[in-house]
Design a protein around this motif. Structure first.
Motif, PDB file in Angstrom:
ATOM      1  N   THR A 136      -9.610  -4.706  13.753  1.00 53.31           N
ATOM      2  CA  THR A 136      -9.430  -5.072  12.232  1.00 53.31           C
ATOM      3  C   THR A 136      -8.606  -3.596  11.301  1.00 53.31           C
ATOM      4  O   THR A 136      -7.834  -4.151  10.570  1.00 53.31           O
ATOM      5  N   SER A 137      -9.043  -2.729  11.955  1.00 51.16           N
ATOM      6  CA  SER A 137      -8.628  -1.495  11.277  1.00 51.16           C
ATOM      7  C   SER A 137      -7.028  -1.260  11.579  1.00 51.16           C
ATOM      8  O   SER A 137      -6.351  -0.601  10.891  1.00 51.16           O
ATOM      9  N   ALA A 138      -6.416  -2.091  12.559  1.00 49.83           N
ATOM     10  CA  ALA A 138      -5.098  -1.819  12.811  1.00 49.83           C
ATOM     11  C   ALA A 138      -4.190  -2.269  11.846  1.00 49.83           C
ATOM     12  O   ALA A 138      -3.148  -1.585  11.618  1.00 49.83           O
ATOM     13  N   GLY A 139      -4.550  -3.158  11.106  1.00 52.71           N
ATOM     14  CA  GLY A 139      -3.617  -3.600   9.925  1.00 52.71           C
ATOM     15  C   GLY A 139      -3.256  -2.513   8.891  1.00 52.71           C
ATOM     16  O   GLY A 139      -2.052  -2.691   8.388  1.00 52.71           O
ATOM     17  N   LYS A 140      -3.998  -1.568   8.713  1.00 52.18           N
ATOM     18  CA  LYS A 140      -3.516  -0.487   7.969  1.00 52.18           C
ATOM     19  C   LYS A 140      -3.027   0.770   9.019  1.00 52.18           C
ATOM     20  O   LYS A 140      -2.362   1.615   8.312  1.00 52.18           O
ATOM     21  N   ALA A 141      -4.087   0.968   9.970  1.00 54.75           N
ATOM     22  CA  ALA A 141      -3.821   2.217  10.871  1.00 54.75           C
ATOM     23  C   ALA A 141      -2.332   2.341  11.244  1.00 54.75           C
ATOM     24  O   ALA A 141      -1.912   3.383  11.652  1.00 54.75           O
ATOM     25  N   PHE A 142      -1.603   0.977  11.528  1.00 46.76           N
ATOM     26  CA  PHE A 142      -0.340   1.228  12.347  1.00 46.76           C
ATOM     27  C   PHE A 142       0.870   1.831  11.362  1.00 46.76           C
ATOM     28  O   PHE A 142       1.766   2.416  11.610  1.00 46.76           O
ATOM     29  N   ARG A 143       0.519   1.936  10.028  1.00 48.32           N
ATOM     30  CA  ARG A 143       1.411   2.442   9.074  1.00 48.32           C
ATOM     31  C   ARG A 143       1.457   4.133   9.044  1.00 48.32           C
ATOM     32  O   ARG A 143       2.366   4.773   8.426  1.00 48.32           O
ATOM     33  N   ASP A 144       0.664   4.541   9.849  1.00 44.36           N
ATOM     34  CA  ASP A 144       0.513   6.115   9.656  1.00 44.36           C
ATOM     35  C   ASP A 144       1.280   6.913  10.661  1.00 44.36           C
ATOM     36  O   ASP A 144       1.532   8.230  10.725  1.00 44.36           O
ATOM     37  N   GLY A 145       2.097   6.221  11.620  1.00 45.52           N
ATOM     38  CA  GLY A 145       2.799   6.855  12.545  1.00 45.52           C
ATOM     39  C   GLY A 145       3.786   5.851  13.409  1.00 45.52           C
ATOM     40  O   GLY A 145       4.019   4.830  12.798  1.00 45.52           O
ATOM     41  N   LYS A 146       4.111   6.329  14.592  1.00 49.34           N
ATOM     42  CA  LYS A 146       4.903   5.361  15.241  1.00 49.34           C
ATOM     43  C   LYS A 146       4.212   4.272  16.219  1.00 49.34           C
ATOM     44  O   LYS A 146       4.166   4.420  17.325  1.00 49.34           O
ATOM     45  N   LYS A 147       3.609   3.512  15.383  1.00 48.48           N
ATOM     46  CA  LYS A 147       2.797   2.402  15.787  1.00 48.48           C
ATOM     47  C   LYS A 147       3.328   1.037  15.459  1.00 48.48           C
ATOM     48  O   LYS A 147       4.012   0.952  14.433  1.00 48.48           O
ATOM     49  N   ALA A 148       2.844  -0.044  16.009  1.00 55.60           N
ATOM     50  CA  ALA A 148       3.143  -1.204  15.869  1.00 55.60           C
ATOM     51  C   ALA A 148       2.044  -2.291  15.941  1.00 55.60           C
ATOM     52  O   ALA A 148       1.112  -2.022  16.683  1.00 55.60           O
ATOM     53  N   LEU A 149       2.202  -3.338  15.174  1.00 56.87           N
ATOM     54  CA  LEU A 149       1.518  -4.549  15.456  1.00 56.87           C
ATOM     55  C   LEU A 149       2.347  -5.574  16.098  1.00 56.87           C
ATOM     56  O   LEU A 149       3.393  -5.849  15.786  1.00 56.87           O
ATOM     57  N   LYS A 167       9.252  -0.770  23.046  1.00 57.07           N
ATOM     58  CA  LYS A 167      10.446  -0.135  22.454  1.00 57.07           C
ATOM     59  C   LYS A 167      11.283  -1.028  21.733  1.00 57.07           C
ATOM     60  O   LYS A 167      11.672  -2.131  22.113  1.00 57.07           O
ATOM     61  N   VAL A 168      11.535  -0.519  20.391  1.00 57.20           N
ATOM     62  CA  VAL A 168      12.246  -1.592  19.619  1.00 57.20           C
ATOM     63  C   VAL A 168      13.429  -0.637  19.100  1.00 57.20           C
ATOM     64  O   VAL A 168      13.413   0.703  18.539  1.00 57.20           O
ATOM     65  N   GLY A 169      14.687  -0.988  19.520  1.00 52.87           N
ATOM     66  CA  GLY A 169      15.841  -0.313  19.368  1.00 52.87           C
ATOM     67  C   GLY A 169      15.636   1.035  20.349  1.00 52.87           C
ATOM     68  O   GLY A 169      15.496   1.025  21.841  1.00 52.87           O
ATOM     69  N   LYS A 170      15.958   2.113  19.711  1.00 51.75           N
ATOM     70  CA  LYS A 170      15.852   3.564  20.570  1.00 51.75           C
ATOM     71  C   LYS A 170      14.714   3.978  20.326  1.00 51.75           C
ATOM     72  O   LYS A 170      14.450   5.041  20.666  1.00 51.75           O
ATOM     73  N   VAL A 171      13.377   3.583  19.513  1.00 51.31           N
ATOM     74  CA  VAL A 171      12.326   4.350  19.337  1.00 51.31           C
ATOM     75  C   VAL A 171      11.102   3.408  19.829  1.00 51.31           C
ATOM     76  O   VAL A 171      11.285   2.090  20.099  1.00 51.31           O
ATOM     77  N   THR A 172      10.468   4.277  20.810  1.00 45.58           N
ATOM     78  CA  THR A 172       9.292   3.572  21.362  1.00 45.58           C
ATOM     79  C   THR A 172       7.841   3.890  20.353  1.00 45.58           C
ATOM     80  O   THR A 172       7.585   4.966  19.822  1.00 45.58           O
ATOM     81  N   PHE A 173       7.284   2.530  20.368  1.00 48.33           N
ATOM     82  CA  PHE A 173       6.249   2.480  19.258  1.00 48.33           C
ATOM     83  C   PHE A 173       4.838   2.298  20.093  1.00 48.33           C
ATOM     84  O   PHE A 173       4.704   1.511  20.999  1.00 48.33           O
ATOM     85  N   LEU A 174       3.577   2.805  19.653  1.00 49.31           N
ATOM     86  CA  LEU A 174       2.450   2.715  20.439  1.00 49.31           C
ATOM     87  C   LEU A 174       2.008   1.304  19.831  1.00 49.31           C
ATOM     88  O   LEU A 174       1.803   1.131  18.415  1.00 49.31           O
TER      89      LEU A 174
END
Length: 852
Positions: A136-149, A167-174
């Motif tokens: 549930t916390s991921a809905g807000k937590a992903f905004r803090d760094g290179k993270k994705a939903l 990987k989205v474009g040239k960036v890798t997201f957790l």
């Protein structure tokens, strides 16, 4: 001597009429209820749909804010220019921004790639509702760094877990969490265009927001103080419209969503109404036979002084009472069924639907059931007026003509009028209601005529040389009290309805499968920049894949048609141009030749632009016809801020079913080469393995390029068609069940008509096996004729839809039709034989002594 004239007129004794109706029905209540049971499932369908509609409307009103996620949304397909940016920054107490676009993503863990909808978000959005995620916390937590939903369908497809990476474009997201639902998202939408959320601050680093990229810009606003948002947007409308921006509010979304699902419930109501009409055919036929059986009783009542209208009212009260009981049962059943509808539609609904009992829906169902029972029962009931006391001596019902009554035309008019008014209340269009009523009438007439034709042909072709059992079985199809017409009409319509669904569904899926076969392209690569065009073609050939097509694409807007603008269209409603013609963006190309999927039907193809004058363009035929555009008309387009004056040089027919790039407008060479553009490349991959490896190579070298794999599209289409098929099959189930109930009722009714025939056969020495064989032959052909007629209508209807609506080749699958045919034929035989069991298990004398 008293010469005072005797007054033979007397007032109606209403209590006595009800008492007589009650007494007369005591030995026939089970049969009367069987007659009206045909309408139970039709009423159940309508009450369920009405309840669903009422709950849906209430839930849309209460949950509209969660559909939009904010008080105000402003959106556009280009960055906001400097003139409007201060306005956008001044609105709301809290603001969020979002960029949405289609892009490929790459799963390093499994080397998987997929085209998705990327949403780059900044701010607290959504302000109403939440991003439903796991955890549930991921809905807000992903905004803090290179993270994705990442959408749950993608996670399942690629067997990905939380804390894996994409990987989205040239960036890798957790992967911070699994996205279960976003504001306004439906299950179908997530399957077609799964969503991936990333923080907006990393969008530039991905390299996907290049010049020419197709990106939508969304701005979300929350007002913490009371503001009349609709009044505010009306004042802002001119400035937003000038800047090419659209807006959406809670009220506008509520209105649009309510209208959309209102259309859905109205359509479903018509489907339920068809089931009810099928049941009414059973009511009319059953009451017709019931009245025939009552001729002796009615004649005796007439001898005892009962007037014709009193006899009529006695039996009308019976039918109204049983109709009321049937309607109440149907309404109660519908209240239970409406708990299933939210589950059936869950993939297509962006909100959760409650299942509260709607007393309004129940009341409507009961009133509708009683009215329609009486209306259809009137056809045979009005004949009671013609039964005279003389019928006690001349009891044969052939002497009482129950069909040729002038008042029957008034009843026909009332029935047609009722159907028309009901459909008008659903469609809100007299034209649509008239067409629907005519369509229903034509379907009934066709089925009735086919039934009579088949009965006539059977009568002609029966040969005396045939065996006794076959002659008796066939003869029952046209003998008095036969059930051929009613079964062919009711079961035929049900069969046609469900069979048409199977045909269209299979044809649409086959069409995509055909597009993926042979040497046609089955993979499209788009969003290719000018600098990448040659390099991507080289990469394609290195992978031993053909470059079937390379096409430049330019985005333009229509400004004027023969000097008329969108503003002129709003003022002059007589202009024959669709409003969307100005509102849409068009993706066009330029070339000097036609493709194999195009053919000029009017004008002259011009492949190179002249040095002076208007630019000659070619327009697609259906677009031209819909907007009344012809050769020689002048169109002015906005090409990335520059006005280009053109004239229609030719009109083309385009085969949209072919897997290649097709366009509404085609420009000649020498005009759009310097305009901002992207390119499309078409190729063909031989296998899923080759497709996966090629996509991985493209995503690594050209991360901004998006890929559509037709094999994947086919899989999504099949899933979507299955879900739509489930919905329509669920609604068609009411028609099928009604048809089966009518079948059972009709066969049960025929039991009372055929008892004497069966007893006579047994008295003359016919064995139990022979009577069963005669019954099986009769009911097999009843079921077979019903199913065959319905399938024949489904073939014709599907052919018309394929040719004139879907514009695809008619290629229906025969397996569903064959299975349906066998199922109906076997079911009819089983019911017929089961019905005869009571007669065959008792001695003929016992049955003859019974007062049937």
């Amino acid at each position: 001597m008293d010469n005072t004239p005797i007054n033979y007129k007397r007032k109606l004794n209403i209590p006595w009429l009800f008492e007589m109706a009650w007494r007369d029905s005591r030995r026939n209540r089970s049969r009367l209820f069987l007659f009206v049971s045909s309408i139970v499932f039709g009423i159940a369908a309508l009450v369920a749909i009405y309840s669903f509609g009422f709950n849906l409307k209430n839930d849309v009103n209460t949950q509209a804010a969660t559909l939009i996620g904010a008080d105000l949304t402003i959106s556009g397909n280009k960055p906001a220019d400097a003139s409007v940016k201060p306005l956008l920054d001044s609105l709301g107490d809290r603001r969020s921004q979002e960029r949405t676009f289609a892009s490929m993503i790459y799963f390093p863990k499994g080397n998987g790639t997929r085209l998705v909808q990327v949403r780059a978000l900044q701010g607290e959005f959504p302000y109403y509702g939440t991003l439903e995620t796991t955890p549930t916390s991921a809905g807000k937590a992903f905004r803090d760094g290179k993270k994705a939903l990442v959408d749950q369908t993608l996670m399942l497809q690629f067997n990905a877990k939380v804390n894996d990476s994409i990987k989205v474009g040239k960036v890798t997201f957790l992967i911070a969490g699994i996205l279960n639902k976003a504001p306004g998202q439906t299950g179908v939408a997530s399957g077609i265009a799964p969503i991936v959320y990333i923080p907006l601050q990393y969008l530039e680093q991905t390299g996907l927001s290049q010049k020419g990229s197709r990106i939508n810009y969304n701005f979300y606003y929350k007002f913490d103080h009371k503001v009349d948002v609709d009044k505010l947007t009306k004042s802002l409308d001119p400035r937003l419209d000038k800047a090419g921006l659209n807006y959406d509010t809670v009220e506008s979304r509520k209105e649009n969503t309510g209208r959309s699902f209102g259309d859905l419930t109205r359509f479903l109501s018509l489907v339920g109404f068809i089931a009810l009409l099928l049941g009414c055919v059973g009511v009319a036929s059953a009451i017709h036979i019931y009245v025939r059986e009552k001729i002796a009783s009615i004649a005796i009542m007439r001898c005892l002084g009962v007037k014709a209208r009193e006899a009529f009212l006695i039996y009308l009260i019976q039918i109204a009472g049983i109709g009321l009981i049937g309607s109440v049962i149907g309404s109660v059943l519908g209240s239970f069924v409406q708990h299933i509808l939210p589950l059936v539609f869950k993939d297509f609904l962006p909100i959760s639907i409650s299942t509260d009992i709607s007393w309004m829906a129940i009341g409507q169902g009961i009133v509708l059931g009683v009215i329609i029972s009486i209306l259809f029962a009137l056809l045979p009931l009005i004949a009671i007026r013609n039964i005279s006391p003389l019928n006690t001596l001349r009891i044969s019902y052939e002497n009482v003509n129950l069909l040729r009554d002038p008042l029957r035309w008034l009843v026909y008019v009332l029935i047609m009028g009722f159907i028309m008014v009901f459909t008008f209340l659903q469609l809100d269009s007299w034209v649509g209601s008239v067409l629907f009523t005519i369509g229903i009438l034509i379907a009934f007439l066709i089925l009735t005529l086919i039934a009579k034709l088949l009965m006539y042909l059977v009568k002609i072709f029966i040969k005396s040389s045939w065996s006794y059992l076959w002659r008796q079985g066939f003869a029952n199809l046209y003998r008095p009290n036969n059930q051929t017409i009613i079964l062919i009409v009711s079961i035929g319509l049900s069969t046609a309805f469900i069979c048409t669904l199977f045909f269209i569904q299979s044809m649409l899926v086959k069409q995509v499968a055909i597009s993926a076969s042979g040497n046609q392209a089955n993979m499209i690569l788009f969003d290719i920049q000018n600098s990448q065009e040659k390099a991507l073609a080289t990469l394609t050939r290195k992978n031993n894949l053909p470059v079937l097509q390379q096409v430049p694409v330019v985005t333009i807007r229509l400004q004027k048609v023969n000097g008329k603008t969108e503003a002129d269209l709003k003022k002059d409603t007589s202009m024959k141009i669709a409003r969307w013609a100005f509102a849409n963006e068009y993706r066009v190309t330029y070339r000097d030749t036609l493709t194999p999927t195009e053919k000029v039907t009017d004008g002259e193809w011009i492949g190179h632009a002249p040095k002076t004058g208007d630019v000659p363009v070619s327009v697609e035929e259906r677009f031209a016809k819909h907007n009344h555009i012809k050769v020689g008309d002048q169109l002015i387009f906005n090409v990335q801020g520059i006005s280009v004056s053109t004239k229609i040089a030719s009109i083309r027919v385009v085969n949209w079913n072919k897997m290649q790039t097709n366009f509404l407008f085609v420009f000649p060479k020498g005009v759009l080469e310097d305009a901002p553009q992207f390119h499309v490349l078409l190729t063909r991959v031989p296998s899923k393995v080759k497709s996966a490896s090629f996509q991985q190579a493209v995503v690594r070298q050209f991360p901004n390029v998006s890929i559509v794999d037709l094999g994947q599209v086919l899989s999504i289409l099949e899933d979507l068609m299955d879900k739509l098929g489930d919905i329509i099959r669920f609604m068609a189930m009411f028609s099928i069940i009604t048809g089966v109930v009518v079948l059972i009722a009709s066969v049960r009714i025929s039991k009372y008509q055929r008892i004497q025939e069966s007893v006579l056969l047994r008295t003359m020495g016919a064995s139990r096996r022979q009577i069963l064989a005669i019954t099986a032959i009769e009911y097999f052909f009843l079921g077979a004729l019903s199913a065959a007629t319905g399938i024949l209508i489904a073939f014709v209807g599907s052919w018309l839809l394929a040719k004139y609506s879907f514009d695809i080749p008619f290629n229906a699958s025969m397996l569903p039709a064959l299975l349906l045919f066998l199922a109906i034929a076997i079911l009819t035989i089983i019911i017929g034989l089961f019905n005869s069991r009571g007669i065959l298990n008792k001695p003929p004398l016992e049955i003859l002594r019974r007062d049937v």
